[in-house]
Each structure stands twice: as C-alpha cells, then as structure tokens.
Design a protein around this motif. Structure first.
Motif, PDB file in Angstrom:
ATOM      1  N   SER A  35      11.028 -35.796   7.959  1.00  0.00           N
ATOM      2  CA  SER A  35      11.879 -35.100   8.602  1.00  0.00           C
ATOM      3  C   SER A  35      11.763 -35.115  10.121  1.00  0.00           C
ATOM      4  O   SER A  35      12.626 -34.904  10.871  1.00  0.00           O
ATOM      5  CB  SER A  35      11.644 -33.508   8.287  1.00  0.00           C
ATOM      6  OG  SER A  35      10.471 -32.931   8.923  1.00  0.00           O
ATOM      7  N   GLU A  36      10.484 -35.857  10.667  1.00  0.00           N
ATOM      8  CA  GLU A  36      10.362 -35.840  12.074  1.00  0.00           C
ATOM      9  C   GLU A  36      10.709 -37.678  12.269  1.00  0.00           C
ATOM     10  O   GLU A  36      10.528 -38.037  13.571  1.00  0.00           O
ATOM     11  CB  GLU A  36       9.104 -35.560  12.529  1.00  0.00           C
ATOM     12  CG  GLU A  36       8.615 -34.241  12.605  1.00  0.00           C
ATOM     13  CD  GLU A  36       9.304 -33.358  13.444  1.00  0.00           C
ATOM     14  OE1 GLU A  36       9.614 -33.962  14.382  1.00  0.00           O
ATOM     15  OE2 GLU A  36       9.801 -32.415  12.968  1.00  0.00           O
ATOM     16  N   ARG A  99       1.302 -26.652  16.329  1.00  0.00           N
ATOM     17  CA  ARG A  99       2.436 -26.416  17.421  1.00  0.00           C
ATOM     18  C   ARG A  99       3.326 -25.295  17.279  1.00  0.00           C
ATOM     19  O   ARG A  99       3.248 -24.602  16.004  1.00  0.00           O
ATOM     20  CB  ARG A  99       3.299 -27.738  17.330  1.00  0.00           C
ATOM     21  CG  ARG A  99       2.717 -28.873  17.715  1.00  0.00           C
ATOM     22  CD  ARG A  99       3.761 -30.033  17.958  1.00  0.00           C
ATOM     23  NE  ARG A  99       4.194 -30.445  16.723  1.00  0.00           N
ATOM     24  CZ  ARG A  99       5.110 -31.122  16.622  1.00  0.00           C
ATOM     25  NH1 ARG A  99       5.834 -31.792  17.459  1.00  0.00           N
ATOM     26  NH2 ARG A  99       5.681 -31.601  15.252  1.00  0.00           N
ATOM     27  N   ALA A 100       3.965 -24.486  18.476  1.00  0.00           N
ATOM     28  CA  ALA A 100       4.857 -23.550  17.897  1.00  0.00           C
ATOM     29  C   ALA A 100       6.008 -24.008  17.101  1.00  0.00           C
ATOM     30  O   ALA A 100       6.509 -25.042  17.246  1.00  0.00           O
ATOM     31  CB  ALA A 100       5.330 -23.068  19.195  1.00  0.00           C
ATOM     32  N   LYS A 101       6.628 -23.029  16.335  1.00  0.00           N
ATOM     33  CA  LYS A 101       7.652 -23.414  15.274  1.00  0.00           C
ATOM     34  C   LYS A 101       8.961 -23.610  16.082  1.00  0.00           C
ATOM     35  O   LYS A 101       9.125 -22.735  17.227  1.00  0.00           O
ATOM     36  CB  LYS A 101       7.883 -22.135  14.339  1.00  0.00           C
ATOM     37  CG  LYS A 101       6.622 -21.998  13.459  1.00  0.00           C
ATOM     38  CD  LYS A 101       6.911 -22.581  12.099  1.00  0.00           C
ATOM     39  CE  LYS A 101       5.690 -22.257  11.268  1.00  0.00           C
ATOM     40  NZ  LYS A 101       5.709 -23.158   9.973  1.00  0.00           N
ATOM     41  N   LYS A 102       9.576 -24.259  15.783  1.00  0.00           N
ATOM     42  CA  LYS A 102      10.699 -24.769  16.327  1.00  0.00           C
ATOM     43  C   LYS A 102      11.863 -23.726  16.038  1.00  0.00           C
ATOM     44  O   LYS A 102      11.992 -23.211  14.930  1.00  0.00           O
ATOM     45  CB  LYS A 102      11.766 -26.046  16.112  1.00  0.00           C
ATOM     46  CG  LYS A 102      10.693 -27.355  16.396  1.00  0.00           C
ATOM     47  CD  LYS A 102      11.286 -28.533  16.001  1.00  0.00           C
ATOM     48  CE  LYS A 102      10.496 -29.770  16.586  1.00  0.00           C
ATOM     49  NZ  LYS A 102      11.178 -31.132  16.074  1.00  0.00           N
ATOM     50  N   LYS A 103      12.813 -23.319  17.031  1.00  0.00           N
ATOM     51  CA  LYS A 103      13.689 -22.088  16.789  1.00  0.00           C
ATOM     52  C   LYS A 103      15.177 -22.759  16.223  1.00  0.00           C
ATOM     53  O   LYS A 103      15.425 -23.865  16.762  1.00  0.00           O
ATOM     54  CB  LYS A 103      13.902 -21.182  17.598  1.00  0.00           C
ATOM     55  CG  LYS A 103      12.569 -20.614  17.820  1.00  0.00           C
ATOM     56  CD  LYS A 103      12.831 -19.481  19.244  1.00  0.00           C
ATOM     57  CE  LYS A 103      11.445 -18.796  19.243  1.00  0.00           C
ATOM     58  NZ  LYS A 103      11.561 -17.675  20.000  1.00  0.00           N
TER      59      LYS A 103
END
Length: 103
Positions: A35-36, A99-103
């Motif tokens: 997915s990345e 890491r912070a979750k993507k919004k």
C-alpha cells in the motif's frame, strides 16, 4: 546492521504466538508495504525446527527482504532457537516508534 554486514541496514525481528500468527504478521507487513508502494524483493516461510524444510504453508520463520531492511517473523520456539539478537548482538538496537495515523 549498518557497518556490520553489507546486505542490509536494518533487521526487524518480530514474534507471533504461533506459526500461523507469524505468517499472518508477515502477510500484514507485505500488504502494508504494498500500500506504500514498497517492493518486497524476497519472501519465504521456513519450517524452522523441522529439518529446515521450506514451505509457504507454514510460518515458523518468515523472511521478508526489502533490500535495506530484512524482516524476520518467528514463532516463539524458533525465535529462541535461532537467537538472532544474540548472533547480531554487536548491532545497535533501534526502538520502533509508531507514526501518526494518516487522515
């Protein structure tokens, strides 16, 4: 691993509670990398404590190679048996920071 070996910069070592969970963890890593848009150069499951017979159906030890990063996912007995942390004890350890979750 950087400076100790010439085939990768990092080892990621993880453990599942069973061979089935170890394989599921590895599959989840592969899906996340896909997915990345990160390619997995090599992926293979080993039945570690049973004559080292290679098989994609078991997951006692799953190896994922992305070039600079090599991921090892074990079931508990295999991780203890192969003791990669001891084998590569001279390598500096890096703690995982989410890491912070993507919004």
């Amino acid at each position: 691993m950087r400076g100790l070996v010439n085939f990768c910069d990092f080892f990621v070592i993880a453990t599942g509670t069973s061979d089935r969970q170890a394989k599921a963890i590895a599959e989840g890593i592969e899906e996340g990398l896909k997915s990345e848009d990160v390619d997995v150069n090599f992926s293979h499951s080993l039945k570690a404590l049973s004559g080292l017979q290679y098989s994609q159906e078991n997951g006692a030890w799953v190896l994922l190679d992305m070039g600079d990063v090599v991921v090892h996912v074990f079931e508990p007995l295999s991780r203890e048996f192969y003791a990669l942390e001891h084998l590569w004890q001279d390598a500096p350890k890096t703690e995982y920071k989410a890491r912070a979750k993507k919004k």
